[in-house]
Design a protein around this motif. Structure first.
Motif, mmCIF file in Angstrom:
data_model
loop_
_atom_site.group_PDB
_atom_site.id
_atom_site.type_symbol
_atom_site.label_atom_id
_atom_site.label_comp_id
_atom_site.label_asym_id
_atom_site.label_seq_id
_atom_site.Cartn_x
_atom_site.Cartn_y
_atom_site.Cartn_z
ATOM 1 N N ASN A 206 0.808 -1.215 0.000
ATOM 2 C CA ASN A 206 0.000 0.000 0.000
ATOM 3 C C ASN A 206 0.844 1.269 0.000
ATOM 4 O O ASN A 206 0.303 2.376 -0.073
ATOM 5 C CB ASN A 206 -0.933 0.015 1.217
ATOM 6 C CG ASN A 206 -1.981 -1.086 1.143
ATOM 7 O OD1 ASN A 206 -2.461 -1.421 0.048
ATOM 8 N ND2 ASN A 206 -2.335 -1.650 2.291
ATOM 9 N N ASP A 207 2.168 1.110 0.141
ATOM 10 C CA ASP A 207 3.064 2.262 0.170
ATOM 11 C C ASP A 207 3.639 2.536 -1.217
ATOM 12 O O ASP A 207 3.665 1.654 -2.084
ATOM 13 C CB ASP A 207 4.226 2.032 1.148
ATOM 14 C CG ASP A 207 3.763 2.048 2.598
ATOM 15 O OD1 ASP A 207 2.742 2.708 2.875
ATOM 16 O OD2 ASP A 207 4.420 1.406 3.443
ATOM 17 N N SER A 208 4.137 3.766 -1.413
ATOM 18 C CA SER A 208 4.747 4.123 -2.688
ATOM 19 C C SER A 208 5.751 5.258 -2.499
ATOM 20 O O SER A 208 5.670 6.033 -1.531
ATOM 21 C CB SER A 208 3.691 4.541 -3.717
ATOM 22 O OG SER A 208 3.045 5.741 -3.316
ATOM 23 N N ILE A 209 6.706 5.340 -3.416
ATOM 24 C CA ILE A 209 7.590 6.496 -3.513
ATOM 25 C C ILE A 209 7.508 7.014 -4.944
ATOM 26 O O ILE A 209 7.065 6.311 -5.856
ATOM 27 C CB ILE A 209 9.052 6.166 -3.140
ATOM 28 C CG1 ILE A 209 9.643 5.120 -4.104
ATOM 29 C CG2 ILE A 209 9.148 5.708 -1.698
ATOM 30 C CD1 ILE A 209 11.134 4.873 -3.888
ATOM 31 N N VAL A 210 7.953 8.252 -5.130
ATOM 32 C CA VAL A 210 7.897 8.900 -6.441
ATOM 33 C C VAL A 210 9.306 9.006 -7.004
ATOM 34 O O VAL A 210 10.215 9.503 -6.331
ATOM 35 C CB VAL A 210 7.276 10.315 -6.344
ATOM 36 C CG1 VAL A 210 7.254 10.984 -7.716
ATOM 37 C CG2 VAL A 210 5.886 10.250 -5.737
ATOM 38 N N HIS A 234 0.467 16.920 -9.469
ATOM 39 C CA HIS A 234 -0.446 16.085 -8.683
ATOM 40 C C HIS A 234 0.266 15.262 -7.602
ATOM 41 O O HIS A 234 -0.353 14.349 -7.031
ATOM 42 C CB HIS A 234 -1.257 15.144 -9.593
ATOM 43 C CG HIS A 234 -2.020 15.839 -10.666
ATOM 44 N ND1 HIS A 234 -3.015 16.747 -10.401
ATOM 45 C CD2 HIS A 234 -1.918 15.767 -12.026
ATOM 46 C CE1 HIS A 234 -3.517 17.203 -11.539
ATOM 47 N NE2 HIS A 234 -2.859 16.639 -12.531
ATOM 48 N N ILE A 235 1.501 15.585 -7.306
ATOM 49 C CA ILE A 235 2.209 14.896 -6.213
ATOM 50 C C ILE A 235 1.998 15.668 -4.920
ATOM 51 O O ILE A 235 2.200 16.887 -4.858
ATOM 52 C CB ILE A 235 3.723 14.783 -6.515
ATOM 53 C CG1 ILE A 235 3.943 13.916 -7.757
ATOM 54 C CG2 ILE A 235 4.477 14.213 -5.321
ATOM 55 C CD1 ILE A 235 3.411 12.504 -7.631
ATOM 56 N N ARG A 236 1.596 14.960 -3.875
ATOM 57 C CA ARG A 236 1.332 15.599 -2.579
ATOM 58 C C ARG A 236 2.630 15.835 -1.819
ATOM 59 O O ARG A 236 3.622 15.121 -2.002
ATOM 60 C CB ARG A 236 0.396 14.728 -1.742
ATOM 61 C CG ARG A 236 -0.937 14.428 -2.412
ATOM 62 C CD ARG A 236 -1.859 13.655 -1.458
ATOM 63 N NE ARG A 236 -1.209 12.451 -0.938
ATOM 64 C CZ ARG A 236 -1.187 11.283 -1.569
ATOM 65 N NH1 ARG A 236 -1.742 11.149 -2.775
ATOM 66 N NH2 ARG A 236 -0.592 10.228 -1.024
ATOM 67 N N ARG A 237 2.619 16.817 -0.921
ATOM 68 C CA ARG A 237 3.830 17.181 -0.172
ATOM 69 C C ARG A 237 4.246 16.101 0.823
ATOM 70 O O ARG A 237 5.390 16.095 1.281
ATOM 71 C CB ARG A 237 3.626 18.512 0.565
ATOM 72 C CG ARG A 237 3.590 19.719 -0.346
ATOM 73 C CD ARG A 237 3.787 21.005 0.455
ATOM 74 N NE ARG A 237 5.090 21.044 1.119
ATOM 75 C CZ ARG A 237 6.214 21.447 0.553
ATOM 76 N NH1 ARG A 237 6.215 21.836 -0.717
ATOM 77 N NH2 ARG A 237 7.338 21.481 1.229
ATOM 78 N N VAL A 241 9.902 11.735 -2.514
ATOM 79 C CA VAL A 241 10.290 11.967 -3.904
ATOM 80 C C VAL A 241 11.801 11.830 -4.081
ATOM 81 O O VAL A 241 12.589 12.454 -3.356
ATOM 82 C CB VAL A 241 9.858 13.375 -4.380
ATOM 83 C CG1 VAL A 241 10.359 13.649 -5.793
ATOM 84 C CG2 VAL A 241 8.346 13.520 -4.319
ATOM 85 N N VAL A 242 12.188 11.016 -5.056
ATOM 86 C CA VAL A 242 13.564 10.984 -5.545
ATOM 87 C C VAL A 242 13.567 11.735 -6.868
ATOM 88 O O VAL A 242 12.894 11.336 -7.816
ATOM 89 C CB VAL A 242 14.073 9.538 -5.748
ATOM 90 C CG1 VAL A 242 15.487 9.549 -6.321
ATOM 91 C CG2 VAL A 242 14.035 8.758 -4.446
#
Length: 328
Positions: A206-210, A234-237, A241-242
């Motif tokens: 259920n987790d993710s990174i950008v 559309h990326i939330r703060r 993020v890499v």
């Protein structure tokens, strides 16, 4: 083809620098020989001869030994924003191949680079720009070799300043568009996910990174095509993020003040290709030119790259970087 463009092509040829180095050393050697013959007992002349011998040693080592060295650098980056499922996640970072320099006998080093990348068994691999030196056709002989680089979550890449047709001296918009398109197509042929002011989500349950990428965002004479708003649309703060950005100068100019990307990965500087007692000529132009840098909890990792337009490295070996993400 005008004279200025012809001169640019000559200066961008890796063999040019070897020739210049040999000519300069031969001229200095001849001058030192004359001085020693005319005043053989002068301490100043013998000091000059010793300095010349040191220059010879540095030149030969840098071109024929240092330029063939490769190291694997391991670093960790810890962040409270990293999802728990990504604790221990491994990313291999490399860049600045300038593939023209690997033609012929130079291919051996690139093969060692590929073998070293594969040996890391990373979750993700990222390439931070400058695949070619000046022309997209340089990539063709290396499609199979670089295309064999794979990772479970994919290989992601961005364009560097040398990946644009600026170095080919054309003003024809159709030719510029065609050359840029071929550079983009090369990444597709390699099976890499080219991020042109765009991003991709990597999931673990259920987790993710950008993983996001900006087009080259240079300062001054280099292309400045980076668009943070588009790259992180559309990326939330609260998302981790890499950010991939070829030119590290963009970190202070745009990335730190205009987005929340926790970790930025760059290249471009080659570490100056020369390091004497901790000093690099890259420090004259860049605040960050090799290694890990921090601003609070945010970080920038600048790789020294694996190739260069000038085939010389002294104290700055080619490298791949293995980054392990840790939950803080």
């Amino acid at each position: 083809m005008n004279t200025q463009f012809m001169l640019l092509l000559i200066l961008l040829d890796p063999d040019t620098y070897s020739l210049i180095g040999w000519v300069v050393l031969m001229m200095l050697s001849a001058f030192a020989g004359v001085m020693l013959y005319m005043k053989p007992r002068s301490k100043t002349r013998w000091s000059a001869a010793a300095l010349l011998l040191t220059m010879w040693a540095a030149f030969i080592y840098g071109f024929y030994v240092g330029n063939d060295e490769l190291r694997v650098v391991e670093v960790e980056y810890a962040s409270a924003d990293l999802p728990a499922a990504f604790d221990g996640y491994r990313i291999v970072q490399f860049g600045d191949t300038h593939l023209e320099a690997f033609e012929g006998k130079g291919r051996d080093l690139l093969e060692r680079v590929v073998d070293s990348i594969k040996a890391q068994h990373a979750d993700m691999i990222v390439f931070v720009g400058d695949l070619q030196n000046r022309h997209p056709d340089e990539v063709k002989p290396f499609i199979d070799l670089l295309g064999s680089v794979k990772a479970p979550d994919g290989v992601y890449s961005v364009l560097g300043n040398h990946d644009y047709p600026d170095y080919l001296g054309t003003d024809d918009p159709f030719e510029i568009s065609g050359l840029t398109g071929r550079s983009v197509e090369n990444h597709q042929l390699l099976g890499w996910h080219l991020l042109c002011n765009s991003h991709h989500l990597v999931h673990r349950g259920n987790d993710s990174i950008v993983i996001a990428g900006m087009d080259n965002d240079g300062d001054g004479r280099f292309p400045a095509n980076g668009d943070i708003s588009q790259a992180l649309s559309h990326i939330r703060r609260n998302q981790f993020v890499v950010m991939l950005e070829h030119d590290p100068s963009s970190w202070r100019r745009k990335i730190l003040p205009h987005c929340h990307a926790q970790l930025t990965l760059s290249g471009h500087t080659h570490g100056g290709q020369l390091n004497l007692f901790g000093w690099s000529p890259a420090s004259l132009r860049y605040h960050e030119y090799g290694g890990m840098y921090y601003m609070g909890d945010r970080a920038l990792c600048v790789t020294q790259g694996v190739g260069a337009a000038i085939p010389f490295r002294l104290g700055v070996p080619s490298e791949i970087v293995v980054i392990t993400l840790k939950k803080k």
